[in-house]
Design an enzyme around this catalytic site. Structure first.
Site, PDB file in Angstrom:
ATOM      1  N   ASP A  12      38.520 -33.438  90.578  1.00 22.31           N
ATOM      2  CA  ASP A  12      38.198 -33.950  89.234  1.00 22.31           C
ATOM      3  C   ASP A  12      36.756 -33.667  88.819  1.00 22.31           C
ATOM      4  O   ASP A  12      36.152 -34.420  88.067  1.00 22.31           O
ATOM      5  CB  ASP A  12      38.447 -35.474  89.133  1.00 22.31           C
ATOM      6  CG  ASP A  12      39.846 -35.845  89.565  1.00 22.31           C
ATOM      7  OD1 ASP A  12      40.771 -35.130  89.152  1.00 22.31           O
ATOM      8  OD2 ASP A  12      40.009 -36.816  90.322  1.00 22.31           O
ATOM      9  N   GLY A  14      35.859 -31.129  87.087  1.00 23.86           N
ATOM     10  CA  GLY A  14      35.828 -30.421  85.800  1.00 23.86           C
ATOM     11  C   GLY A  14      36.075 -28.928  85.988  1.00 23.86           C
ATOM     12  O   GLY A  14      35.589 -28.107  85.210  1.00 23.86           O
ATOM     13  N   HIS A  40      44.165 -30.789  85.583  1.00 17.56           N
ATOM     14  CA  HIS A  40      43.020 -30.075  85.025  1.00 17.56           C
ATOM     15  C   HIS A  40      42.976 -30.292  83.518  1.00 17.56           C
ATOM     16  O   HIS A  40      43.806 -29.772  82.782  1.00 17.56           O
ATOM     17  CB  HIS A  40      43.115 -28.578  85.358  1.00 17.56           C
ATOM     18  CG  HIS A  40      43.033 -28.306  86.830  1.00 17.56           C
ATOM     19  ND1 HIS A  40      43.238 -27.077  87.383  1.00 17.56           N
ATOM     20  CD2 HIS A  40      42.727 -29.122  87.866  1.00 17.56           C
ATOM     21  CE1 HIS A  40      43.082 -27.159  88.692  1.00 17.56           C
ATOM     22  NE2 HIS A  40      42.781 -28.391  89.013  1.00 17.56           N
ATOM     23  N   VAL A 413      27.708 -30.512  79.211  1.00 18.54           N
ATOM     24  CA  VAL A 413      27.267 -31.747  78.536  1.00 18.54           C
ATOM     25  C   VAL A 413      28.352 -32.351  77.642  1.00 18.54           C
ATOM     26  O   VAL A 413      28.092 -33.186  76.792  1.00 18.54           O
ATOM     27  CB  VAL A 413      25.976 -31.490  77.718  1.00 18.54           C
ATOM     28  CG1 VAL A 413      24.796 -31.226  78.646  1.00 18.54           C
ATOM     29  CG2 VAL A 413      26.159 -30.326  76.740  1.00 18.54           C
ATOM     30  N   GLY A 414      29.583 -31.898  77.830  1.00 21.38           N
ATOM     31  CA  GLY A 414      30.698 -32.436  77.060  1.00 21.38           C
ATOM     32  C   GLY A 414      31.981 -31.741  77.490  1.00 21.38           C
ATOM     33  O   GLY A 414      31.930 -30.681  78.119  1.00 21.38           O
TER      34      GLY A 414
HETATM   35  P1  GDP Z   1      39.483 -30.949  87.333  1.00 18.49           P
HETATM   36  O1  GDP Z   1      40.726 -31.451  87.977  1.00 18.49           O
HETATM   37  O2  GDP Z   1      38.410 -30.546  88.297  1.00 18.49           O
HETATM   38  O3  GDP Z   1      39.748 -29.889  86.308  1.00 18.49           O
HETATM   39  O4  GDP Z   1      38.856 -32.188  86.542  1.00 18.49           O
HETATM   40  P2  GDP Z   1      39.613 -33.222  85.588  1.00 18.49           P
HETATM   41  O5  GDP Z   1      40.123 -32.516  84.418  1.00 18.49           O
HETATM   42  O6  GDP Z   1      40.540 -34.075  86.367  1.00 18.49           O
HETATM   43  O7  GDP Z   1      38.413 -34.186  85.213  1.00 18.49           O
HETATM   44  C1  GDP Z   1      37.357 -33.783  84.466  1.00 18.49           C
HETATM   45  C2  GDP Z   1      37.296 -34.644  83.197  1.00 18.49           C
HETATM   46  O8  GDP Z   1      36.012 -34.583  82.658  1.00 18.49           O
HETATM   47  C3  GDP Z   1      38.211 -34.160  82.098  1.00 18.49           C
HETATM   48  O9  GDP Z   1      38.663 -35.268  81.360  1.00 18.49           O
HETATM   49  C4  GDP Z   1      37.315 -33.280  81.247  1.00 18.49           C
HETATM   50  O10 GDP Z   1      37.712 -33.189  79.893  1.00 18.49           O
HETATM   51  C5  GDP Z   1      36.037 -34.018  81.364  1.00 18.49           C
HETATM   52  N1  GDP Z   1      34.831 -33.194  81.323  1.00 18.49           N
HETATM   53  C6  GDP Z   1      34.608 -31.983  81.911  1.00 18.49           C
HETATM   54  N2  GDP Z   1      33.325 -31.623  81.725  1.00 18.49           N
HETATM   55  C7  GDP Z   1      32.731 -32.622  81.017  1.00 18.49           C
HETATM   56  C8  GDP Z   1      31.407 -32.853  80.559  1.00 18.49           C
HETATM   57  O11 GDP Z   1      30.492 -32.070  80.776  1.00 18.49           O
HETATM   58  N3  GDP Z   1      31.181 -34.026  79.894  1.00 18.49           N
HETATM   59  C9  GDP Z   1      32.150 -34.933  79.655  1.00 18.49           C
HETATM   60  N4  GDP Z   1      31.832 -36.046  79.003  1.00 18.49           N
HETATM   61  N5  GDP Z   1      33.392 -34.762  80.078  1.00 18.49           N
HETATM   62  C10 GDP Z   1      33.676 -33.622  80.769  1.00 18.49           C
END
Ligand code: GDP
Length: 423
Positions: A12, A14, A40, A413-414
């Site tokens: 998780d 990102g 993801h 950053v988002g």
């Molecule tokens: P993954 O399994 O590694 O792809 O990660 P996940 O999708 O489970 O979790 C990452 C969460 O963080 C998701 O809800 C993304 O939309 C969110 N996200 C990723 N990068 C950022 C960021 O830089 N800032 C914020 N606020 N949210 C992010």
């Protein structure tokens, strides 16, 4: 050029958003391990998605997406996911999705066995997502499942499944006292799901070999993170496959491939789903505040994730395991609410301060040593250049970079595709 995008921590981090960003520079995106227990999250012009099995390049026009031989191919969930994505305007055809004929199939009983075993373990459970991943990989390595390519040979498939059925019913009945599966059930399953994914099945190894010869760029997409790797993670609270970049060539269908770039994804704080040691964990109100700020609820299960500050000890170990060549630090914006930025800098074990990640059994006895840096207390989600970040945020990034020994090349950053600073 071969690039892998991998998780450095507990998952998780990102990765999905990074694959979605980087896939536009690639011709092929391959998922090389894990199964439909991934979540993801991707936000782009089609909306917000939580991809479970589909590679995250599926939204990018011209990209060929591959599910490699190393994945747990759950036809049922994959088919449902394809339909969901299609319903929202995304093309999924045998042209842009190819499934390895050597990918083993997650069979209906694997999910049942996962739930039955977690129920048997009761309060000693591993925190499985109950998607059948552990029973699937056990059976794959015991040579007790079938490969996707066998869907093309119906007579052979049925006779193979019949043998497996006889064997599996012994476990269902005698170990768990659960109802047996019948050949009728399996026929229905083949018809409803196996047949639906069959058009996508092909020799993806050959495809990848030719793509490489033609100089195409290949992106390898991992699920989970280094600390959940079967061999290098916090066993037995790991997943049942190898999440590390070194496995990418094996699980993708290009066993001789060399990785030119390994992007390790690290979150600016820590989160962890499920059971197992999590040294930097926070509890109570401050945990709740961080969880809320970071929206840390499982994409697949909705479970609240355990949270804490960045864990330098675990992250440094994750970077080593992955052989990361560059780091993407994500969710830095989430820390904007904090007056002080907490860092789990070291561990204390039996009165001694350690900075090396210990043998898993010792983790339960480790306590975090927390340090603080000055916060920036301003909205950084609009920053697109390194210089746009407040000094305190840059100092934090530079501190992490120095401590983990790897260049931070991306600062996210988002959640949106372009909310990124490329250094
Ligand atoms: P993954 O399994 O590694 O792809 O990660 P996940 O999708 O489970 O979790 C990452 C969460 O963080 C998701 O809800 C993304 O939309 C969110 N996200 C990723 N990068 C950022 C960021 O830089 N800032 C914020 N606020 N949210 C992010």
């Amino acid at each position: 050029m071969n690039t892998a995008i991998v998780g450095i921590n507990w998952g998780d981090e990102g990765k999905g958003r990074m694959v979605d960003l980087v896939s536009r520079d690639n011709d092929v995106v391959v998922r090389y391990q894990g199964g439909g227990n991934a979540g993801h999250t991707i936000i782009n012009e089609y909306g917000k998605f939580a991809l479970h099995l589909l590679p995250s390049g599926i939204f990018t026009k011209g990209v060929v997406n591959i599910l490699g031989n190393g994945v747990a191919l759950d036809c049922e969930n994959l088919y449902k996911e394809i339909e969901e994505v299609r319903a929202r305007g995304v093309d999924v055809t045998p042209e842009n999705l190819k499934i390895s004929d050597r990918a083993s199939l997650l069979l209906p009983w694997h999910r049942d066995l996962d739930s039955l075993e977690e129920a048997r373990l009761a309060d000693k459970k591993y925190g499985s997502t109950k998607q059948g991943i552990a029973p699937f990989y056990s059976d794959k390595y015991s040579k007790k499942t079938v490969m996707a390519g066998e869907l093309n040979y119906p007579e052979h498939l049925r006779s193979h499944l019949k043998d497996l059925l006889e064997w599996k019913n012994l476990t269902l009945k005698n170990v768990y006292g659960a109802p047996e599966t019948t050949m009728d059930d399996l026929e229905k399953w083949i018809e409803s799901y196996g047949e639906k994914i069959r058009p996508f099945v092909c020799d993806t190894g050959e495809y990848l070999k030719n793509a490489t010869k033609e100089g195409k760029n290949v992106l390898f997409e991992a699920q989970l993170g280094a600390l959940r790797d079967l061999d290098y993670g916090i066993y037995p609270y790991t997943t049942s496959s190898n999440t590390i970049a070194a496995f990418a060539p094996v699980g993708s269908g290009l066993p001789g491939a060399k990785l030119d770039k390994i992007v390790g994804v690290v979150k600016a704080y820590s989160s962890c789903v499920g059971e197992g040691p999590f040294t930097c964990e926070w509890f109570g109100e401050k945990a709740e505040k961080l969880r809320e700020a970071g929206d840390e609820y499982g994409a697949k299960t909705g479970r609240p994730r355990r949270v804490g500050p960045i864990d330098i000890v675990a992250t440094r170990y994750g970077v080593e395991c992955q052989g990361a060549t560059v780091i993407a630090l994500t969710k830095l914006d989430v820390l904007s609410v904090m007056d002080e930025i907490p860092i789990c800098a070291k561990y204390e074990l039996d009165g001694k301060i350690i900075d090396r990640f210990p043998f898993p059994t010792l983790l339960d006895s480790c306590k975090p040593v927390t340090e603080y840096m000055k916060g920036w207390k301003s909205d950084i989600s609009g920053c697109r250049k390194w210089e746009d970040l407040p000094k305190e945020a840059r100092d934090y990034v530079l501190y992490v970079e120095r401590e983990i020994g790897c260049k931070i090349g991306y600062v996210s950053v988002g959640p949106e595709r372009d909310s990124i600073i490329i250094r």
